[in-house]
Design a protein around this motif. Structure first.
Motif, PDB file in Angstrom:
ATOM      1  N   ASP A  71      14.916   1.630   8.612  1.00 33.22           N
ATOM      2  CA  ASP A  71      15.582   2.636   9.448  1.00 33.22           C
ATOM      3  C   ASP A  71      15.388   2.350  10.933  1.00 33.22           C
ATOM      4  O   ASP A  71      16.296   2.562  11.742  1.00 33.22           O
ATOM      5  N   ALA A  72      14.181   1.870  11.287  1.00 35.05           N
ATOM      6  CA  ALA A  72      13.883   1.604  12.694  1.00 35.05           C
ATOM      7  C   ALA A  72      14.485   0.287  13.171  1.00 35.05           C
ATOM      8  O   ALA A  72      14.700   0.092  14.380  1.00 35.05           O
ATOM      9  N   GLY A  73      14.719  -0.638  12.231  1.00 32.74           N
ATOM     10  CA  GLY A  73      15.215  -1.952  12.607  1.00 32.74           C
ATOM     11  C   GLY A  73      14.211  -2.770  13.397  1.00 32.74           C
ATOM     12  O   GLY A  73      14.576  -3.694  14.133  1.00 32.74           O
ATOM     13  N   ALA A  76       0.808  -1.220   0.000  1.00 31.23           N
ATOM     14  CA  ALA A  76       0.000   0.000   0.000  1.00 31.23           C
ATOM     15  C   ALA A  76       0.840   1.269   0.000  1.00 31.23           C
ATOM     16  O   ALA A  76       0.401   2.309  -0.501  1.00 31.23           O
ATOM     17  N   ASP A  77       2.036   1.198   0.566  1.00 32.31           N
ATOM     18  CA  ASP A  77       2.872   2.401   0.689  1.00 32.31           C
ATOM     19  C   ASP A  77       4.332   2.008   0.444  1.00 32.31           C
ATOM     20  O   ASP A  77       4.940   1.326   1.278  1.00 32.31           O
ATOM     21  N   PRO A  78       4.916   2.424  -0.664  1.00 33.19           N
ATOM     22  CA  PRO A  78       6.300   2.042  -0.982  1.00 33.19           C
ATOM     23  C   PRO A  78       7.323   2.581   0.004  1.00 33.19           C
ATOM     24  O   PRO A  78       8.464   2.090   0.033  1.00 33.19           O
ATOM     25  N   ASP A  79       6.951   3.567   0.826  1.00 29.26           N
ATOM     26  CA  ASP A  79       7.894   4.107   1.808  1.00 29.26           C
ATOM     27  C   ASP A  79       7.961   3.287   3.091  1.00 29.26           C
ATOM     28  O   ASP A  79       8.815   3.529   3.947  1.00 29.26           O
ATOM     29  N   MET A  80       7.053   2.312   3.238  1.00 23.89           N
ATOM     30  CA  MET A  80       7.016   1.557   4.493  1.00 23.89           C
ATOM     31  C   MET A  80       8.312   0.793   4.729  1.00 23.89           C
ATOM     32  O   MET A  80       8.813   0.728   5.859  1.00 23.89           O
ATOM     33  N   ALA A  81       8.873   0.206   3.693  1.00 18.80           N
ATOM     34  CA  ALA A  81      10.109  -0.564   3.857  1.00 18.80           C
ATOM     35  C   ALA A  81      11.233   0.306   4.407  1.00 18.80           C
ATOM     36  O   ALA A  81      12.017  -0.136   5.261  1.00 18.80           O
ATOM     37  N   ARG A  82      11.316   1.538   3.919  1.00 17.17           N
ATOM     38  CA  ARG A  82      12.366   2.442   4.407  1.00 17.17           C
ATOM     39  C   ARG A  82      12.169   2.744   5.887  1.00 17.17           C
ATOM     40  O   ARG A  82      13.134   2.730   6.668  1.00 17.17           O
ATOM     41  N   VAL A  83      10.939   3.006   6.285  1.00 15.33           N
ATOM     42  CA  VAL A  83      10.655   3.311   7.691  1.00 15.33           C
ATOM     43  C   VAL A  83      11.041   2.130   8.577  1.00 15.33           C
ATOM     44  O   VAL A  83      11.689   2.287   9.615  1.00 15.33           O
ATOM     45  N   VAL A  84      10.653   0.942   8.163  1.00 15.34           N
ATOM     46  CA  VAL A  84      10.946  -0.257   8.950  1.00 15.34           C
ATOM     47  C   VAL A  84      12.449  -0.526   8.977  1.00 15.34           C
ATOM     48  O   VAL A  84      13.022  -0.848  10.027  1.00 15.34           O
ATOM     49  N   ALA A  95       3.248 -18.191  -2.329  1.00 12.60           N
ATOM     50  CA  ALA A  95       4.053 -17.561  -3.370  1.00 12.60           C
ATOM     51  C   ALA A  95       4.024 -16.047  -3.242  1.00 12.60           C
ATOM     52  O   ALA A  95       5.068 -15.375  -3.367  1.00 12.60           O
ATOM     53  N   GLU A  96       2.851 -15.489  -2.977  1.00 15.46           N
ATOM     54  CA  GLU A  96       2.734 -14.030  -2.876  1.00 15.46           C
ATOM     55  C   GLU A  96       3.401 -13.504  -1.613  1.00 15.46           C
ATOM     56  O   GLU A  96       3.983 -12.410  -1.609  1.00 15.46           O
ATOM     57  N   LEU A  97       3.346 -14.262  -0.524  1.00 16.03           N
ATOM     58  CA  LEU A  97       4.083 -13.863   0.673  1.00 16.03           C
ATOM     59  C   LEU A  97       5.585 -13.915   0.424  1.00 16.03           C
ATOM     60  O   LEU A  97       6.322 -13.026   0.874  1.00 16.03           O
ATOM     61  N   SER A  98       6.037 -14.927  -0.291  1.00 17.26           N
ATOM     62  CA  SER A  98       7.469 -15.021  -0.602  1.00 17.26           C
ATOM     63  C   SER A  98       7.931 -13.819  -1.428  1.00 17.26           C
ATOM     64  O   SER A  98       9.040 -13.299  -1.224  1.00 17.26           O
ATOM     65  N   GLU A  99       7.082 -13.361  -2.332  1.00 18.29           N
ATOM     66  CA  GLU A  99       7.404 -12.168  -3.111  1.00 18.29           C
ATOM     67  C   GLU A  99       7.541 -10.947  -2.219  1.00 18.29           C
ATOM     68  O   GLU A  99       8.441 -10.112  -2.420  1.00 18.29           O
ATOM     69  N   ARG A 100       6.682 -10.838  -1.207  1.00 19.82           N
ATOM     70  CA  ARG A 100       6.760  -9.692  -0.303  1.00 19.82           C
ATOM     71  C   ARG A 100       8.027  -9.755   0.552  1.00 19.82           C
ATOM     72  O   ARG A 100       8.633  -8.722   0.851  1.00 19.82           O
ATOM     73  N   VAL A 101       8.412 -10.953   0.934  1.00 22.23           N
ATOM     74  CA  VAL A 101       9.658 -11.104   1.693  1.00 22.23           C
ATOM     75  C   VAL A 101      10.842 -10.680   0.832  1.00 22.23           C
ATOM     76  O   VAL A 101      11.713  -9.916   1.278  1.00 22.23           O
ATOM     77  N   ASP A 102      10.886 -11.144  -0.391  1.00 25.29           N
ATOM     78  CA  ASP A 102      11.987 -10.782  -1.291  1.00 25.29           C
ATOM     79  C   ASP A 102      12.051  -9.270  -1.500  1.00 25.29           C
ATOM     80  O   ASP A 102      13.140  -8.671  -1.511  1.00 25.29           O
ATOM     81  N   ALA A 103      10.880  -8.647  -1.665  1.00 29.96           N
ATOM     82  CA  ALA A 103      10.840  -7.196  -1.868  1.00 29.96           C
ATOM     83  C   ALA A 103      11.321  -6.457  -0.629  1.00 29.96           C
ATOM     84  O   ALA A 103      12.053  -5.455  -0.723  1.00 29.96           O
ATOM     85  N   ALA A 138      15.092  -6.860  -0.374  1.00 27.43           N
ATOM     86  CA  ALA A 138      15.725  -6.038  -1.406  1.00 27.43           C
ATOM     87  C   ALA A 138      15.715  -4.563  -1.042  1.00 27.43           C
ATOM     88  O   ALA A 138      16.600  -3.801  -1.457  1.00 27.43           O
ATOM     89  N   ALA A 139      14.721  -4.154  -0.249  1.00 24.08           N
ATOM     90  CA  ALA A 139      14.613  -2.755   0.160  1.00 24.08           C
ATOM     91  C   ALA A 139      15.437  -2.442   1.404  1.00 24.08           C
ATOM     92  O   ALA A 139      15.423  -1.303   1.884  1.00 24.08           O
ATOM     93  N   GLY A 140      16.134  -3.449   1.923  1.00 23.81           N
ATOM     94  CA  GLY A 140      17.032  -3.204   3.040  1.00 23.81           C
ATOM     95  C   GLY A 140      16.541  -3.671   4.392  1.00 23.81           C
ATOM     96  O   GLY A 140      17.200  -3.434   5.414  1.00 23.81           O
ATOM     97  N   VAL A 141      15.398  -4.349   4.443  1.00 19.43           N
ATOM     98  CA  VAL A 141      14.884  -4.858   5.713  1.00 19.43           C
ATOM     99  C   VAL A 141      15.537  -6.210   5.994  1.00 19.43           C
ATOM    100  O   VAL A 141      15.581  -7.082   5.122  1.00 19.43           O
ATOM    101  N   ALA A 142      16.043  -6.390   7.192  1.00 20.80           N
ATOM    102  CA  ALA A 142      16.667  -7.663   7.556  1.00 20.80           C
ATOM    103  C   ALA A 142      15.617  -8.769   7.581  1.00 20.80           C
ATOM    104  O   ALA A 142      14.531  -8.588   8.134  1.00 20.80           O
ATOM    105  N   ARG A 143      15.952  -9.896   6.999  1.00 19.91           N
ATOM    106  CA  ARG A 143      15.003 -11.009   6.942  1.00 19.91           C
ATOM    107  C   ARG A 143      14.557 -11.442   8.333  1.00 19.91           C
ATOM    108  O   ARG A 143      13.400 -11.828   8.540  1.00 19.91           O
ATOM    109  N   ASP A 144      15.470 -11.380   9.308  1.00 22.87           N
ATOM    110  CA  ASP A 144      15.108 -11.834  10.650  1.00 22.87           C
ATOM    111  C   ASP A 144      14.225 -10.851  11.396  1.00 22.87           C
ATOM    112  O   ASP A 144      13.885 -11.057  12.561  1.00 22.87           O
TER     113      ASP A 144
END
Length: 277
Positions: free
Chosen positions: A126-128, A116-124, A158-166, A169-175
């Motif tokens: 940055d916050a860790g 819904a918001d492409p900026d969410m990954a950056r916020v998350v 499959a769609e959840l896996s795509e969200r994890v990959d995205a 890729a945007a810099g959020v740690a998988r863990d």
């Protein structure tokens, strides 16, 4: 919150909707004092954290603006942060997530999975902080038309896996990621039941899984009376506890519920039996 992500016990998330129009408890906790008192009660009943939402995502609901959402959630978050309550913010907006994190929440629960918001990954990033990615196909007004699947379990995974990959890729740690199959969101009753029956497939994706079936309409329809009238939301807590316990037994990391005590009690019974095996 790091301890909760690594928790060996099932995490129980208590739902706090500070909205006038949520499907189950809309309007009950719109007042700050009522919201804070209810959150405290959920913690006393055994909730590990309180999930605060200021925008209804029930099917068909209209969107509100960010200013309204912030005005609803921030006073409650500040009060609860001062009391040392662990919280997540239920939002799809990066601006709301950022303000809530600054005010004291420690987890972002994003029902859109970042779509819904492409900026969410950056916020998350940055916050860790932990980020709950739910399976989602569109906003509430379009949910019904989007509930089309050939194999709901495979497609949701499959769609959840795509969200994890995205997210990665945007810099959020998988863990930092938690997955939610999105029961009730662009899902018909048969989709919800099938996902519940095959939750192990979601767990097999290798990340913590949160399940939120609480009081949802498919439970109400299952429990319909002789005249076919669905049981009302407030009378679905036993079914919620059963569904939540089945999720935990299938390997879910946590469950999200309106009525905390019944679910906590059910989990304790299950844990005690499991410890005797």
């Amino acid at each position: 919150m790091t301890d909760l992500l690594a928790a060996r016990h099932p995490v129980v998330m208590g739902i706090l909707n500070v909205t006038p129009d949520s499907f189950s408890d809309g309007g009950r906790y719109a007042d700050v004092d009522a919201a804070v008192a209810h959150a405290r009660q959920m913690i006393a009943d055994g909730a590990d954290l309180v999930d605060i939402g200021g925008e209804s995502t029930r099917p068909g609901s209209a969107r509100i603006d960010a200013a309204t959402e912030l005005a609803r959630v921030l006073p409650v978050i500040r009060e609860l942060a001062a009391a040392g309550v662990s919280m997540s913010i239920d939002t799809t907006r990066a601006t709301v997530a950022a303000a809530a994190l600054e005010a004291g929440v420690s987890v972002v629960n994003d029902v859109s999975g970042g779509l819904a918001d492409p900026d969410m990954a950056r916020v998350v990033s940055d916050a860790g902080c932990p980020w709950i990615l739910m399976h989602w196909r569109g906003h509430s007004r379009r949910m019904g038309e989007l509930a089309v699947y050939d194999d709901v379990v495979k497609e949701v995974c499959a769609e959840l896996s795509e969200r994890v990959d995205a997210a990665v890729a945007a810099g959020v740690a998988r863990d930092r990621l938690i997955l939610d199959p999105g029961l009730g969101f662009a899902k018909k009753a048969e989709h919800n039941w099938r996902l519940s029956a095959h939750l192990d497939a979601v767990v097999a994706l290798g990340l913590p899984v949160l399940v939120g079936a609480s009081r949802k309409s498919y439970l109400g329809r299952l429990l319909s009376g002789p005249d076919g009238t669905p049981r009302p939301p407030a009378e679905r807590d036993a079914a919620t506890a059963a569904t939540s316990l089945l999720a935990v037994a299938a390997g879910a990391w946590g469950v999200r519920v309106h009525e905390v005590r019944d679910t906590v009690d059910a989990i304790r019974v299950w844990q005690t039996v499991e410890a005797c095996r």
